[in-house]
Design an enzyme around this catalytic site. Structure first.
Site, PDB file in Angstrom:
ATOM      1  N   ASP A 162       0.873  -1.175   0.000  1.00  0.00           N
ATOM      2  CA  ASP A 162       0.000   0.000   0.000  1.00  0.00           C
ATOM      3  C   ASP A 162       0.907   1.221   0.000  1.00  0.00           C
ATOM      4  O   ASP A 162       1.975   1.199   0.629  1.00  0.00           O
ATOM      5  CB  ASP A 162      -0.880  -0.005   1.261  1.00  0.00           C
ATOM      6  N   LEU A 210      -0.049   3.936   1.329  1.00  0.00           N
ATOM      7  CA  LEU A 210      -0.536   4.652   2.518  1.00  0.00           C
ATOM      8  C   LEU A 210      -1.086   6.047   2.188  1.00  0.00           C
ATOM      9  O   LEU A 210      -1.148   6.904   3.064  1.00  0.00           O
ATOM     10  CB  LEU A 210       0.572   4.745   3.592  1.00  0.00           C
ATOM     11  N   ASN A 257      -4.121   6.665   1.462  1.00  0.00           N
ATOM     12  CA  ASN A 257      -5.474   6.799   2.001  1.00  0.00           C
ATOM     13  C   ASN A 257      -5.711   5.757   3.094  1.00  0.00           C
ATOM     14  O   ASN A 257      -6.832   5.297   3.291  1.00  0.00           O
ATOM     15  CB  ASN A 257      -6.494   6.643   0.862  1.00  0.00           C
ATOM     16  N   SER A 294     -16.983  -2.395  -9.800  1.00  0.00           N
ATOM     17  CA  SER A 294     -18.045  -1.704  -9.074  1.00  0.00           C
ATOM     18  C   SER A 294     -19.346  -1.760  -9.859  1.00  0.00           C
ATOM     19  O   SER A 294     -19.349  -1.782 -11.100  1.00  0.00           O
ATOM     20  CB  SER A 294     -17.615  -0.246  -8.900  1.00  0.00           C
ATOM     21  N   TYR A 324     -13.540   8.452 -12.261  1.00  0.00           N
ATOM     22  CA  TYR A 324     -13.373   7.286 -11.392  1.00  0.00           C
ATOM     23  C   TYR A 324     -14.116   6.076 -11.969  1.00  0.00           C
ATOM     24  O   TYR A 324     -13.551   4.994 -12.134  1.00  0.00           O
ATOM     25  CB  TYR A 324     -13.882   7.579  -9.970  1.00  0.00           C
ATOM     26  N   LYS A 382     -12.861   2.214 -13.727  1.00  0.00           N
ATOM     27  CA  LYS A 382     -13.335   0.844 -13.437  1.00  0.00           C
ATOM     28  C   LYS A 382     -13.693   0.148 -14.752  1.00  0.00           C
ATOM     29  O   LYS A 382     -13.362  -1.016 -14.971  1.00  0.00           O
ATOM     30  CB  LYS A 382     -14.540   0.868 -12.499  1.00  0.00           C
ATOM     31  N   TYR A 408     -18.583  -4.801  -6.933  1.00  0.00           N
ATOM     32  CA  TYR A 408     -19.119  -4.564  -5.596  1.00  0.00           C
ATOM     33  C   TYR A 408     -20.295  -3.608  -5.671  1.00  0.00           C
ATOM     34  O   TYR A 408     -20.258  -2.621  -6.386  1.00  0.00           O
ATOM     35  CB  TYR A 408     -18.123  -3.872  -4.673  1.00  0.00           C
ATOM     36  N   ASN A 436     -18.941   9.222   1.771  1.00  0.00           N
ATOM     37  CA  ASN A 436     -19.900   8.114   1.689  1.00  0.00           C
ATOM     38  C   ASN A 436     -20.877   8.156   2.857  1.00  0.00           C
ATOM     39  O   ASN A 436     -20.594   8.714   3.910  1.00  0.00           O
ATOM     40  CB  ASN A 436     -19.165   6.772   1.655  1.00  0.00           C
ATOM     41  N   LEU A 437     -22.007   7.525   2.630  1.00  0.00           N
ATOM     42  CA  LEU A 437     -23.106   7.629   3.581  1.00  0.00           C
ATOM     43  C   LEU A 437     -22.756   7.108   4.982  1.00  0.00           C
ATOM     44  O   LEU A 437     -22.976   7.812   5.976  1.00  0.00           O
ATOM     45  CB  LEU A 437     -24.321   6.872   3.013  1.00  0.00           C
ATOM     46  N   GLY A 447     -24.916  13.445 -10.157  1.00  0.00           N
ATOM     47  CA  GLY A 447     -24.308  12.171 -10.564  1.00  0.00           C
ATOM     48  C   GLY A 447     -24.838  10.949  -9.836  1.00  0.00           C
ATOM     49  O   GLY A 447     -24.442   9.826 -10.150  1.00  0.00           O
TER      50      GLY A 447
HETATM   51  N1  UFG Z   1     -25.833   9.931   0.659  1.00  0.00           N
HETATM   52  C1  UFG Z   1     -26.506  10.889   1.391  1.00  0.00           C
HETATM   53  N2  UFG Z   1     -25.787  11.709   2.204  1.00  0.00           N
HETATM   54  C2  UFG Z   1     -24.431  11.625   2.307  1.00  0.00           C
HETATM   55  C3  UFG Z   1     -23.753  10.630   1.565  1.00  0.00           C
HETATM   56  C4  UFG Z   1     -24.494   9.831   0.737  1.00  0.00           C
HETATM   57  O1  UFG Z   1     -27.729  10.999   1.331  1.00  0.00           O
HETATM   58  O2  UFG Z   1     -23.839  12.409   3.062  1.00  0.00           O
HETATM   59  C5  UFG Z   1     -26.609   9.028  -0.200  1.00  0.00           C
HETATM   60  C6  UFG Z   1     -26.258   9.126  -1.665  1.00  0.00           C
HETATM   61  O3  UFG Z   1     -27.016  10.104  -2.299  1.00  0.00           O
HETATM   62  C7  UFG Z   1     -26.579   7.705  -2.130  1.00  0.00           C
HETATM   63  C8  UFG Z   1     -26.303   6.834  -0.910  1.00  0.00           C
HETATM   64  O4  UFG Z   1     -26.301   7.712   0.192  1.00  0.00           O
HETATM   65  O5  UFG Z   1     -27.917   7.621  -2.436  1.00  0.00           O
HETATM   66  C9  UFG Z   1     -24.976   6.130  -0.978  1.00  0.00           C
HETATM   67  O6  UFG Z   1     -23.970   7.089  -1.247  1.00  0.00           O
HETATM   68  P1  UFG Z   1     -22.419   6.742  -1.123  1.00  0.00           P
HETATM   69  O7  UFG Z   1     -21.660   7.983  -1.455  1.00  0.00           O
HETATM   70  O8  UFG Z   1     -22.134   6.082   0.165  1.00  0.00           O
HETATM   71  O9  UFG Z   1     -22.221   5.638  -2.239  1.00  0.00           O
HETATM   72  P2  UFG Z   1     -22.513   5.725  -3.815  1.00  0.00           P
HETATM   73  O10 UFG Z   1     -23.588   4.722  -4.074  1.00  0.00           O
HETATM   74  O11 UFG Z   1     -22.713   7.070  -4.309  1.00  0.00           O
HETATM   75  O12 UFG Z   1     -21.110   5.320  -4.404  1.00  0.00           O
HETATM   76  C10 UFG Z   1     -20.442   4.197  -3.966  1.00  0.00           C
HETATM   77  C11 UFG Z   1     -18.938   4.434  -3.944  1.00  0.00           C
HETATM   78  C12 UFG Z   1     -18.395   4.582  -5.312  1.00  0.00           C
HETATM   79  C13 UFG Z   1     -18.896   3.507  -6.201  1.00  0.00           C
HETATM   80  C14 UFG Z   1     -20.381   3.433  -6.165  1.00  0.00           C
HETATM   81  C15 UFG Z   1     -20.924   2.329  -6.980  1.00  0.00           C
HETATM   82  O13 UFG Z   1     -18.637   5.608  -3.234  1.00  0.00           O
HETATM   83  O14 UFG Z   1     -17.009   4.475  -5.202  1.00  0.00           O
HETATM   84  O15 UFG Z   1     -20.781   3.195  -4.831  1.00  0.00           O
HETATM   85  O16 UFG Z   1     -20.214   1.195  -6.708  1.00  0.00           O
HETATM   86  F1  UFG Z   1     -18.529   3.737  -7.480  1.00  0.00           F
END
Ligand code: UFG
Length: 343
Positions: free
Chosen positions: A33, A35, A37, A127, A152, A156, A180, A202-203, A301
């Site tokens: 790695d 490192l 991230n 992904s 990004y 993929k 995934y 991420n959420l 997006g």
């Molecule tokens: N969301 C919120 N609030 C936040 C963050 C996210 O409401 O603060 C929502 C997003 O709109 C989405 C869901 O939570 O509906 C999941 O969002 P994430 O950002 O956790 O994940 P994504 O589905 O957008 O994307 C993830 C990875 C990407 C990958 C993608 C598909 O971050 O790397 O899944 O595999 F490409």
């Protein structure tokens, strides 16, 4: 010992959980790695869980000399699991060349090294982003790949094509592409988990940091989608279940009788679509902790809804998601509590 597996991105979120499962399954893990991230202390967590500290190289996959040294110093690496990649969707829009350099070149360097050293196969982290907004849900591996919405996502797709072209040109190794869905949660020991640097995008890390009081409020990006409660739907897959899919994929590659096709692709998801609002409610129910949140506008997006048809992985790979959403969210919270205490 079953054989040496090189794990790139080995101290990252999915890489660290997969390292644990590989060690538990009897493999010798060589971890690398840069490192950029992740944190070297992740190795302590892996050692605490398994009793074994994997041999670690701080090195970048784009550094050909370093990669060559790792293969030469560890003769007989039979398999490669390639996690190392830059993964922030937003950043990739700002810095596309960085993403193309990091994510495309690194795969090429690793494949060339595999060929020189007789490595039998590679498991590649792809992904569900390659499907864009699928027309048919749950989405199968046969759904068309749609134009990527970010550099990004494009890396993929291109990496999937690089693997396909190399294999079809007769490369002396096999490949399994795992698509995934949304990996979440942490190891049940709470000794390893997701460690986002800075403000989480991420959420789940945003949600658990809000629950811990580190962030004031979680923004829910949109409640006007064409879904039952108006928020986006995803397939949240437990990270340990996901890690186990890699062990099964490596076993399949190494077992001459199992993988007849040199290139295979599997969806790694639960088959269950969960909305953002449902996820918040479930988290609150199972942990008893409130998550202050507000509805804001849509995030550019975002896909409206996507979840996996995991039948191909269930039947052909012999893998299935086992953990419940409730237990997975509990594990994410246990991990957050641990790192909050430490900080
Ligand atoms: N969301 C919120 N609030 C936040 C963050 C996210 O409401 O603060 C929502 C997003 O709109 C989405 C869901 O939570 O509906 C999941 O969002 P994430 O950002 O956790 O994940 P994504 O589905 O957008 O994307 C993830 C990875 C990407 C990958 C993608 C598909 O971050 O790397 O899944 O595999 F490409």
């Amino acid at each position: 010992m079953k054989g040496k597996i090189l794990v790139t991105g080995g101290t990252g979120y999915i890489g660290s959980h997969t390292t644990v499962e590989l060690i538990n399954a009897g493999y010798e893990v060589i971890s690398m790695d840069n490192l950029s991230n992740s944190n070297i202390e992740v190795l302590d967590g892996i050692e605490a869980i398994t009793g074994i500290r994997p041999k670690f190289y701080e090195a970048d996959c784009n550094d050909e000399a370093a990669v060559e040294r790792i293969f030469s110093e560890n003769p007989g690496i039979v398999g490669l699991i390639h996690f190392a990649a830059s993964k922030a969707v937003g950043e990739s829009v700002q810095k596309p060349l960085l993403y193309y350099r990091n994510n495309l070149l690194s795969l090429i360097v690793m494949l060339e090294a595999m060929e020189r050293h007789g490595t039998k196969g590679i498991v590649f982290s792809s992904s569900c982003t390659v499907y864009g907004q699928p027309e048919v849900l749950p989405v199968t591996e046969n759904a068309p790949v749609q134009e990527a919405l970010s550099p990004y996502g494009n890396t993929k797709q291109i990496n999937e094509e690089i693997l396909r072209d190399a294999i079809y040109a007769g490369a002396p190794y096999k490949a399994i592409r795992l698509r995934y869905f949304n990996p979440i949660g942490a190891h049940s020991s709470a000794l390893i988990g997701e460690l986002p640097l800075g403000v989480p995008q991420n959420l789940i890390p945003y949600l658990t940091q809000t629950a811990a009081g580190i962030r004031q409020e979680l923004s829910v990006f949109g409640d006007d989608y064409n879904t039952p409660d108006g928020s986006c739907i995803r397939d949240y897959i437990n990270v340990v279940d996901l890690a186990k899919a890699h062990v099964i994929a490596i076993e399949r590659i190494l077992d001459e009788d199992k993988q007849s096709e040199p290139l295979e692709t599997f969806n790694i998801g639960t088959g269950r679509g969960v909305s953002v609002l449902e996820l918040i409610n479930t988290f609150e129910q199972v942990t008893g902790v409130k998550v202050p949140h507000k509805i804001v506008g849509r995030r550019e997006g975002d896909i409206e809804q996507v979840w996996a048809n995991p039948k191909h992985a269930n039947e052909v790979l012999g893998w299935e998601a086992k953990e419940t959403l409730a237990d997975t969210l509990k594990s994410a919270w246990a991990w957050q509590e641990r790192i909050t205490k430490k900080a």
